[in-house]
Write an enzyme that holds these catalytic residues in place. Structure first.
Site, mmCIF file in Angstrom:
data_model
loop_
_atom_site.group_PDB
_atom_site.id
_atom_site.type_symbol
_atom_site.label_atom_id
_atom_site.label_comp_id
_atom_site.label_asym_id
_atom_site.label_seq_id
_atom_site.Cartn_x
_atom_site.Cartn_y
_atom_site.Cartn_z
ATOM 1 C CE LYS A 92 -1.631 1.653 4.220
ATOM 2 N NZ LYS A 92 -1.263 3.046 4.460
ATOM 3 C CG ASN A 93 2.427 2.680 3.547
ATOM 4 O OD1 ASN A 93 1.255 3.007 3.334
ATOM 5 N ND2 ASN A 93 2.900 2.449 4.761
ATOM 6 N NE ARG A 134 -1.566 12.184 8.300
ATOM 7 C CZ ARG A 134 -1.802 13.396 8.771
ATOM 8 N NH1 ARG A 134 -2.970 13.679 9.272
ATOM 9 N NH2 ARG A 134 -0.869 14.315 8.753
ATOM 10 C CB CYS A 167 -4.855 10.892 11.884
ATOM 11 S SG CYS A 167 -3.309 10.012 11.943
ATOM 12 N NE ARG A 197 0.682 10.381 9.974
ATOM 13 C CZ ARG A 197 0.297 9.356 9.227
ATOM 14 N NH1 ARG A 197 -0.845 8.750 9.480
ATOM 15 N NH2 ARG A 197 1.030 8.949 8.218
ATOM 16 C CG ASP A 202 3.520 1.647 9.297
ATOM 17 O OD1 ASP A 202 3.238 2.516 10.136
ATOM 18 O OD2 ASP A 202 3.621 1.890 8.071
ATOM 19 N NE ARG A 204 -6.211 4.044 5.722
ATOM 20 C CZ ARG A 204 -5.154 4.419 6.442
ATOM 21 N NH1 ARG A 204 -5.205 4.480 7.739
ATOM 22 N NH2 ARG A 204 -4.027 4.754 5.850
HETATM 23 C C1 LIG Z 1 1.336 6.261 3.123
HETATM 24 C C2 LIG Z 1 2.589 5.985 3.874
HETATM 25 O O1 LIG Z 1 3.625 5.695 3.288
HETATM 26 N N1 LIG Z 1 2.512 6.036 5.200
HETATM 27 C C3 LIG Z 1 3.679 5.729 5.993
HETATM 28 C C4 LIG Z 1 4.556 6.955 6.062
HETATM 29 O O2 LIG Z 1 3.754 8.008 6.606
HETATM 30 P P1 LIG Z 1 4.285 9.517 6.532
HETATM 31 O O3 LIG Z 1 5.009 9.709 5.246
HETATM 32 O O4 LIG Z 1 3.132 10.395 6.831
HETATM 33 O O5 LIG Z 1 5.294 9.520 7.744
HETATM 34 P P2 LIG Z 1 6.590 10.416 7.931
HETATM 35 O O6 LIG Z 1 7.799 9.570 7.673
HETATM 36 O O7 LIG Z 1 6.439 11.661 7.159
HETATM 37 O O8 LIG Z 1 6.496 10.758 9.475
HETATM 38 C C5 LIG Z 1 7.568 10.546 10.371
HETATM 39 C C6 LIG Z 1 7.482 11.559 11.486
HETATM 40 O O9 LIG Z 1 7.744 12.857 10.938
HETATM 41 C C7 LIG Z 1 6.733 13.769 11.328
HETATM 42 N N2 LIG Z 1 6.571 14.758 10.241
HETATM 43 C C8 LIG Z 1 6.352 14.324 8.964
HETATM 44 C C9 LIG Z 1 6.172 15.219 7.945
HETATM 45 C C10 LIG Z 1 6.240 16.590 8.213
HETATM 46 O O10 LIG Z 1 6.083 17.435 7.352
HETATM 47 N N3 LIG Z 1 6.468 16.991 9.507
HETATM 48 C C11 LIG Z 1 6.643 16.098 10.538
HETATM 49 O O11 LIG Z 1 6.865 16.491 11.681
HETATM 50 C C12 LIG Z 1 5.499 12.890 11.525
HETATM 51 O O12 LIG Z 1 4.523 13.519 12.322
HETATM 52 C C13 LIG Z 1 6.112 11.662 12.171
HETATM 53 O O13 LIG Z 1 6.299 11.888 13.545
HETATM 54 O O14 LIG Z 1 5.688 6.690 6.895
HETATM 55 C C14 LIG Z 1 5.341 6.364 8.257
HETATM 56 C C15 LIG Z 1 6.637 6.185 9.032
HETATM 57 O O15 LIG Z 1 7.340 5.103 8.557
HETATM 58 C C16 LIG Z 1 4.459 5.132 8.284
HETATM 59 O O16 LIG Z 1 4.027 4.890 9.604
HETATM 60 C C17 LIG Z 1 3.240 5.296 7.383
HETATM 61 O O17 LIG Z 1 2.563 4.068 7.262
HETATM 62 C C1 LIG Z 2 -0.026 4.831 9.259
HETATM 63 C C2 LIG Z 2 -0.254 4.156 8.132
HETATM 64 O O1 LIG Z 2 -0.728 4.679 6.974
HETATM 65 P P1 LIG Z 2 -1.039 6.215 6.618
HETATM 66 O O2 LIG Z 2 0.280 6.931 6.594
HETATM 67 O O3 LIG Z 2 -1.623 6.102 5.254
HETATM 68 O O4 LIG Z 2 -1.967 6.716 7.673
HETATM 69 C C3 LIG Z 2 0.051 2.707 8.040
HETATM 70 O O5 LIG Z 2 0.116 2.191 6.895
HETATM 71 O O6 LIG Z 2 0.223 2.058 9.094
#
Ligand SMILES: CC(=O)N[C@H]1[C@@H](OP(=O)(O)OP(=O)(O)OC[C@H]2O[C@@H](n3ccc(=O)[nH]c3=O)[C@H](O)[C@@H]2O)O[C@H](CO)[C@@H](O)[C@@H]1O
Ligand SMILES: C=C(OP(=O)(O)O)C(=O)O
Length: 428
Positions: free
Chosen positions: A22-23, A101, A125, A130, A315, A407
């Site tokens: 998915k990711n 998201r 969320c 996030r 995850d 999801r």
């Molecule tokens: C769709 C997808 O691929 N989702 C994955 C992606 O989410 P996602 O890409 O949203 O996660 P991030 O790696 O960006 O988040 C990591 C950390 O950085 C923080 N942060 C992120 C962006 C930003 O602009 N500012 C900030 O502070 C977030 O709140 C979090 O604490 O990576 C996460 C971490 O491996 C996984 O749990 C999710 O399943």
């Molecule tokens: C947190 C997850 O997904 P998302 O970033 O799409 O919320 C997940 O795949 O566990």
């Protein structure tokens, strides 16, 4: 609303096909906005999030065609053809971004291709606040102007984007992806420092490269992207889901079963394998995937700390916690990525688990048995951890709010049932 009923006590035996990730699939779908030619994605999982992303892209002007495809493991990965001949609209609405998201991943491609993107701020969320500040900072470094209007980020780059150096203060998978997509069509070279190294980043780079992008270093913490004038169509197969792999490995172990995970790749979950082996799980690469069973004796309490790749993935934290609830001894599980990712704790406790949370760490003391209970969870991985607990609990566990599972887990009940689990989806 649908529910899942699971009665514990049956060791999982047999084989489970692992789906496309998915990711990885979600950013790959938004890549199609970068070209007016057709991007064909194979091995796409059949999931609610994929449908949501397809809906969003269709609103923006992407034409989408979907076909079935048979895989050696017997499951049906799907083939999607995405053609973004013209961008009709540059706005990602709150309704979709709130639901998923990953919708924010259209920001970079829209800006690069159309010079404008309006994306709703996602808001918090279940697992944390996030924010998307790193995505916005990255777009600004490429010359975009960013304004916040009525809950929307309005990003504009009327004269196109220009490569630059972006040093992320913390590792972000999504911000790295947005930046890679935008930089592929920017003028000049972009350097990403402290880039995410997840396998989904490598898969994204592979796909972009097959479309004509010039990318070096994906999979390391420094990525270089030499912008090109245009990208062309391509065919790309989505990488196998490492989180689904880890989930079924742990589900097998918690039941004391023996399962071959078809299509799984050990290299994608190296740290997880090390932790599981320490806990008494035997993992063996086969020519079809990965075989999982218990080594000698019962599961042992083992510590884990979540970290960006190649560390232990957040995850899989909830699933590992479920596994530890029935191990011998204690396990300290520390969550360093999201500030609120322990919502499964009180639900596992309702099933008899002994867990104490201290800040970002949870101390799990193994108990001899769990008992079934009605439970619910507020996110995807927490939900599956409760299904896992249900697989070993005495009596029935009823999981509510099944839509979270839809999801991210393709045919979850069918895959578990095929390995002997007493599990059913109750349509309601
Ligand atoms: C769709 C997808 O691929 N989702 C994955 C992606 O989410 P996602 O890409 O949203 O996660 P991030 O790696 O960006 O988040 C990591 C950390 O950085 C923080 N942060 C992120 C962006 C930003 O602009 N500012 C900030 O502070 C977030 O709140 C979090 O604490 O990576 C996460 C971490 O491996 C996984 O749990 C999710 O399943
Ligand atoms: C947190 C997850 O997904 P998302 O970033 O799409 O919320 C997940 O795949 O566990």
């Amino acid at each position: 609303m649908d529910k899942i009923r699971v009665r514990g006590g049956k060791p999982l035996k047999g084989e489970i096909p692992i789906s496309g990730a998915k990711n990885a699939a979600l950013p790959l779908m938004s890549v199609s906005l970068l070209t007016d030619e057709t991007l064909t994605l194979g091995n796409l999982p059949h999931l609610a999030d994929i449908t949501t992303m397809a809906g969003l892209l269709a609103q923006l002007g992407t034409e989408i065609a979907l076909n079935g495809q048979s895989h050696p493991g017997g499951h049906t990965g799907r083939i999607m053809e995405l053609t973004s001949r013209n961008i009709r609209q540059t706005r990602a609405d709150y309704d979709l971004v709130r639901k998923m998201r990953a919708s924010v991943l259209v920001l970079g491609p829209l800006l690069a291709r159309a010079g404008r993107a309006e994306v709703s701020l996602p808001g918090g969320c279940a697992i944390g606040t996030r924010p998307i500040d790193l995505h916005l900072m990255a777009m600004q470094k490429l010359g975009a102007e960013i304004e916040l209007k009525e809950g929307y980020v309005v990003a504009t780059a009327p004269r196109g984007l220009t490569g630059g150096s972006v040093a992320f203060p913390m590792v972000s998978v999504g911000a790295t992806e947005n930046l890679m997509m935008a930089a592929s069509l920017a003028r000049g070279t972009t350097e990403i420092v402290n880039a995410a190294r997840e396998p989904e980043i490598v898969d994204l780079a592979k796909c972009l490269t097959s479309m004509g992008a010039k990318i070096e270093g994906a999979g390391t913490d420094k990525i270089l992207i030499h912008g090109v004038d245009r990208l062309h169509g391509a065919r790309h197969d989505v990488v196998v889901d490492r989180i689904e792999t880890g989930t079924y490995a742990m589900a097998t172990a918690i039941t004391g079963g023996s399962v071959e995970l078809i299509g799984a790749e050990r290299e994608l979950i190296g740290t997880v394998c090390t932790v599981l082996e320490r806990a008494g799980v035997a993992l063996k690469s086969t020519n079809r995937g990965l075989h999982v069973s218990l080594a000698n004796g019962p599961l042992q309490g083992t510590d884990a700390i979540t970290e960006p790749f190649p560390g232990f993935p957040t995850d899989l934290q909830a699933q590992f916690m479920a596994l530890m609830t029935v191990s011998q001894g204690a396990a300290m599980i520390t969550e360093t990525i999201f500030e609120n990712r322990f919502m499964h704790v009180p639900e596992l406790a309702r099933m008899g688990a002994n867990i104490t949370v201290h800040g970002a760490s949870a101390m799990v003391r193994g108990v001899p048995r769990l008992t079934g209970a009605p439970v619910m969870a507020t996110d995807l991985r927490a939900s599956v951890s409760l299904v896992m607990a249900g697989l070993v609990a005495e009596g029935d566990t009823i999981l509510n709010r099944v839509y979270h599972l839809d999801r991210g887990y393709e045919r979850l009940t069918e895959k578990l049932e095929a390995c002997g689990a007493d599990i059913e989806r109750i349509h309601g």
